[in-house]
Design an enzyme around this catalytic site. Sequence first.
Site, PDB file in Angstrom:
ATOM      1  N   ASP A 172       4.145  -2.036  -4.558  1.00 39.40           N
ATOM      2  CA  ASP A 172       5.252  -1.224  -5.054  1.00 39.40           C
ATOM      3  C   ASP A 172       5.694  -0.261  -3.961  1.00 39.40           C
ATOM      4  O   ASP A 172       5.032  -0.109  -2.951  1.00 39.40           O
ATOM      5  CB  ASP A 172       4.793  -0.403  -6.277  1.00 39.40           C
ATOM      6  CG  ASP A 172       3.502   0.348  -5.957  1.00 39.40           C
ATOM      7  OD1 ASP A 172       2.432  -0.153  -6.328  1.00 39.40           O
ATOM      8  OD2 ASP A 172       3.571   1.397  -5.295  1.00 39.40           O
ATOM      9  N   ASP A 216       6.133   3.658  -3.085  1.00 41.91           N
ATOM     10  CA  ASP A 216       5.580   4.910  -3.584  1.00 41.91           C
ATOM     11  C   ASP A 216       6.706   5.784  -4.143  1.00 41.91           C
ATOM     12  O   ASP A 216       7.878   5.556  -3.890  1.00 41.91           O
ATOM     13  CB  ASP A 216       4.821   5.612  -2.459  1.00 41.91           C
ATOM     14  CG  ASP A 216       3.732   6.515  -2.998  1.00 41.91           C
ATOM     15  OD1 ASP A 216       2.960   6.061  -3.867  1.00 41.91           O
ATOM     16  OD2 ASP A 216       3.655   7.672  -2.558  1.00 41.91           O
TER      17      ASP A 216
END
Length: 268
Positions: free
Chosen positions: A208, A210
């Site tokens: 992902d 951050d």
Amino acid sequence: MTNRAEIGVIGGSGLYSLLDDAEEISVATPYGPPSDTVTLGRIGDRSVAFIPRHGREHVFPPHRIPYRANLWALRSLGVRQVLAPSAVGSLRPEIGPGALVVPDQLVDRTTSRVQTYYDAGGAVHVSFADPYCPSGRAVAVAKAQETEWNTVDGGTLVVIEGPRFSTRAESRWFSDAGWSIIGMTGHPEAVLARELALCYTSLCLVTDHDAGVEAGEGVTHEEVLAFFAANVERMRTLVSEAVEGLPLDRPCSCGDALDGLKLPFDLP
Ligand SMILES: [Zn+2]
């Protein structure tokens, strides 16, 4: 089979097993038990010891992992080269979910963890300027690129204390500093490996972006685990190929990390 192995793998979130048809053993260390039983097996011609970093049932949060016991257990089995897969967040827009980063630098932002074996009996200062094994890194990058995995060769991993994720301000700060990826387990694992003169190579799967890097709700634990599970097979394949690609005789200087230093005890 004798209880020996030459290569260690410390599996991260989602990667709880690696070796089929293998033997499980319990290993005692001066630092208590490792995260779980150690699985011994073979990949090709190489003998391998596997430890799931968080335990098979994911019982240890990042700040409670028995890092010292894990590395000590591996060394005591004969391991001298360690591959360490983990899930990380990206701090750079150009490094998206699914990328594999093989970092060459590390920033320690942890706060509560014991990060040395040498806390009594005299000072032992190891060199940590280059925290990762250059030989292990080269093998990992080459194997990943062979499978056409989107691979980033190098970059800085910042390791935060956790278990919470970053605030947006923290994330922007790390990103502005030029760092690449963020995780919670890469330290003190890397320095403990160095303190035992082991080769250590981090294989970071980006799950992902951050919190500060892109707009949105930030990251949830469920999202990370779901994504990592989907990529486990890919990571398993890479680890297996990297194991077979690691040199039999270490060409790097990792094994010399303690030369000239007076140790307060013998290494296993
Ligand atoms: Zn090395």
